[in-house]
Design a protein around this motif. Structure first.
Motif, mmCIF file in Angstrom:
data_model
loop_
_atom_site.group_PDB
_atom_site.id
_atom_site.type_symbol
_atom_site.label_atom_id
_atom_site.label_comp_id
_atom_site.label_asym_id
_atom_site.label_seq_id
_atom_site.Cartn_x
_atom_site.Cartn_y
_atom_site.Cartn_z
ATOM 1 N N LEU A 153 1.108 -0.856 0.485
ATOM 2 C CA LEU A 153 -0.068 -0.265 0.077
ATOM 3 C C LEU A 153 0.993 1.392 -0.086
ATOM 4 C CD1 LEU A 153 -2.896 -0.996 2.334
ATOM 5 C CD2 LEU A 153 -2.960 -0.813 -0.307
ATOM 6 N N ARG A 154 1.685 1.062 0.908
ATOM 7 C CA ARG A 154 3.422 2.181 0.445
ATOM 8 C C ARG A 154 3.249 3.284 -0.444
ATOM 9 N NH1 ARG A 154 7.947 4.418 0.524
ATOM 10 N NH2 ARG A 154 8.368 5.735 2.571
ATOM 11 N N ASP A 155 3.213 2.367 -1.241
ATOM 12 C CA ASP A 155 3.865 2.523 -2.863
ATOM 13 C C ASP A 155 2.424 3.574 -3.511
ATOM 14 O OD1 ASP A 155 4.272 3.161 -6.098
ATOM 15 O OD2 ASP A 155 4.594 1.345 -5.883
ATOM 16 N N PHE A 156 2.290 4.593 -4.032
ATOM 17 C CA PHE A 156 1.119 5.446 -4.091
ATOM 18 C C PHE A 156 1.346 4.992 -5.653
ATOM 19 C CE2 PHE A 156 -0.300 9.192 -5.403
ATOM 20 C CZ PHE A 156 -1.746 9.988 -4.916
ATOM 21 N N ARG A 215 -0.266 11.701 -9.354
ATOM 22 C CA ARG A 215 -0.267 10.161 -9.314
ATOM 23 C C ARG A 215 -1.821 10.892 -11.119
ATOM 24 N NH1 ARG A 215 -2.680 5.743 -5.652
ATOM 25 N NH2 ARG A 215 -4.593 6.095 -5.017
ATOM 26 N N ARG A 216 -1.530 10.300 -12.729
ATOM 27 C CA ARG A 216 -2.353 9.919 -13.393
ATOM 28 C C ARG A 216 -2.328 8.576 -13.733
ATOM 29 N NH1 ARG A 216 -3.723 14.091 -17.208
ATOM 30 N NH2 ARG A 216 -1.653 15.378 -16.413
ATOM 31 N N PHE A 217 -3.366 8.268 -14.164
ATOM 32 C CA PHE A 217 -3.676 6.641 -14.055
ATOM 33 C C PHE A 217 -5.213 6.773 -14.439
ATOM 34 C CE2 PHE A 217 -5.947 7.818 -9.441
ATOM 35 C CZ PHE A 217 -6.937 6.987 -9.739
ATOM 36 N N LYS A 218 -5.179 5.107 -15.788
ATOM 37 C CA LYS A 218 -6.738 5.414 -16.254
ATOM 38 C C LYS A 218 -7.068 3.870 -15.795
ATOM 39 C CE LYS A 218 -5.860 6.204 -20.938
ATOM 40 N NZ LYS A 218 -5.640 5.954 -22.450
ATOM 41 N N LEU A 219 -8.364 4.122 -15.490
ATOM 42 C CA LEU A 219 -9.606 2.673 -14.827
ATOM 43 C C LEU A 219 -9.664 2.350 -16.203
ATOM 44 C CD1 LEU A 219 -11.745 5.004 -13.058
ATOM 45 C CD2 LEU A 219 -9.917 3.862 -11.751
ATOM 46 N N THR A 220 -10.056 0.542 -16.162
ATOM 47 C CA THR A 220 -10.211 0.228 -16.823
ATOM 48 C C THR A 220 -11.297 0.443 -18.086
ATOM 49 O OG1 THR A 220 -11.139 -1.258 -15.139
ATOM 50 C CG2 THR A 220 -9.451 -2.452 -15.718
ATOM 51 N N LEU A 232 -7.743 13.581 -4.534
ATOM 52 C CA LEU A 232 -8.811 14.163 -5.843
ATOM 53 C C LEU A 232 -8.654 15.008 -6.804
ATOM 54 C CD1 LEU A 232 -9.159 11.444 -8.153
ATOM 55 C CD2 LEU A 232 -11.835 11.849 -7.520
ATOM 56 N N LEU A 233 -7.768 14.954 -8.019
ATOM 57 C CA LEU A 233 -7.549 16.680 -8.747
ATOM 58 C C LEU A 233 -8.756 16.820 -9.522
ATOM 59 C CD1 LEU A 233 -3.147 17.068 -8.347
ATOM 60 C CD2 LEU A 233 -5.776 18.269 -7.130
ATOM 61 N N ASP A 234 -8.733 15.690 -10.702
ATOM 62 C CA ASP A 234 -9.624 15.733 -11.626
ATOM 63 C C ASP A 234 -10.171 14.117 -11.452
ATOM 64 O OD1 ASP A 234 -8.732 18.264 -12.858
ATOM 65 O OD2 ASP A 234 -6.293 17.426 -13.199
ATOM 66 N N LEU A 263 -7.878 10.159 -14.317
ATOM 67 C CA LEU A 263 -7.700 10.331 -13.459
ATOM 68 C C LEU A 263 -6.918 11.035 -12.324
ATOM 69 C CD1 LEU A 263 -10.200 8.011 -12.375
ATOM 70 C CD2 LEU A 263 -11.345 8.913 -10.779
ATOM 71 N N ARG A 264 -6.569 11.702 -11.478
ATOM 72 C CA ARG A 264 -5.177 12.524 -10.976
ATOM 73 C C ARG A 264 -5.385 12.552 -10.197
ATOM 74 N NH1 ARG A 264 -4.158 17.718 -12.545
ATOM 75 N NH2 ARG A 264 -1.922 17.588 -12.136
ATOM 76 N N GLU A 265 -4.688 11.928 -8.330
ATOM 77 C CA GLU A 265 -4.342 11.934 -7.615
ATOM 78 C C GLU A 265 -3.131 12.754 -6.634
ATOM 79 O OE1 GLU A 265 -7.819 8.809 -6.717
ATOM 80 O OE2 GLU A 265 -5.493 7.750 -5.997
ATOM 81 N N GLN A 266 -3.582 13.952 -5.808
ATOM 82 C CA GLN A 266 -2.414 13.879 -5.320
ATOM 83 C C GLN A 266 -1.983 13.405 -3.803
ATOM 84 O OE1 GLN A 266 -2.165 18.799 -4.225
ATOM 85 N NE2 GLN A 266 0.390 18.230 -5.009
ATOM 86 N N LEU A 267 -1.118 13.087 -3.267
ATOM 87 C CA LEU A 267 -0.053 12.382 -2.290
ATOM 88 C C LEU A 267 -0.130 13.590 -1.257
ATOM 89 C CD1 LEU A 267 0.789 9.870 -0.656
ATOM 90 C CD2 LEU A 267 2.943 10.513 -1.268
#
Length: 147
Positions: free
Chosen positions: A21-24, A52-57, A80-82, A62-66
């Motif tokens: 889980l630690r790996d954002f 982190r910018r990621f794609k869902l299946t 959640l940014l975007d 989406l973009r999220e900030q730690l």
């Protein structure tokens, strides 16, 4: 403001769960909803402020900030940014706590957000089930744990 809180107990030592889980930026390796993920600007995945910018299946991006990360507390917070989903002002907190008499891990995952009144209930259910509960099950599978 809507608040969703879910928790579970994993039959695994806290160190094993925290290592995953630690790996954002590692959620694309275990969460079934995440297809791919990358940290913007090639920053470290444990650096406060990284995004982190990621794609869902389903193809959504989406973009999220730690916002915070604590090894001492085995916890992190992100926002959640975007997102194409109306989860406004979304902030989430993940914390692991050792269950010392069994060498298990208590995992608490919570999020708060604003949502349009007409979507409030379905978004609460989506976060609880499709994100948090699905994540619990995925980590169990990643660690080779039963139910």
């Amino acid at each position: 403001m809507v608040k969703v809180v879910r928790s579970t107990i994993l039959k695994a030592p806290i160190e094993a769960v925290w290592e995953i889980l630690r790996d954002f930026n590692g959620h694309d390796r275990w969460h079934p909803a995440v297809a791919s993920s990358q940290i913007e600007r090639s920053r470290e995945a444990d650096r406060i402020g990284c995004i982190r910018r990621f794609k869902l299946t389903d193809g959504a991006e989406l973009r999220e900030q730690l916002l915070a990360l604590s090894d001492a507390d085995t916890a992190y917070t992100y926002c959640l940014l975007d997102t194409p989903i109306p989860l406004l002002n979304y902030v989430s907190h993940v914390q692991l706590i050792p269950v010392t008499d069994l060498d298990h891990t208590f995992w608490r995952w919570e999020g708060s957000f604003d949502a349009p009144a007409a979507r409030r209930e379905d978004l609460m259910q989506m976060v609880a089930t499709d994100i948090y509960d699905a994540g619990f099950g995925a980590i169990r599978a990643e660690l080779g744990l039963e139910g």
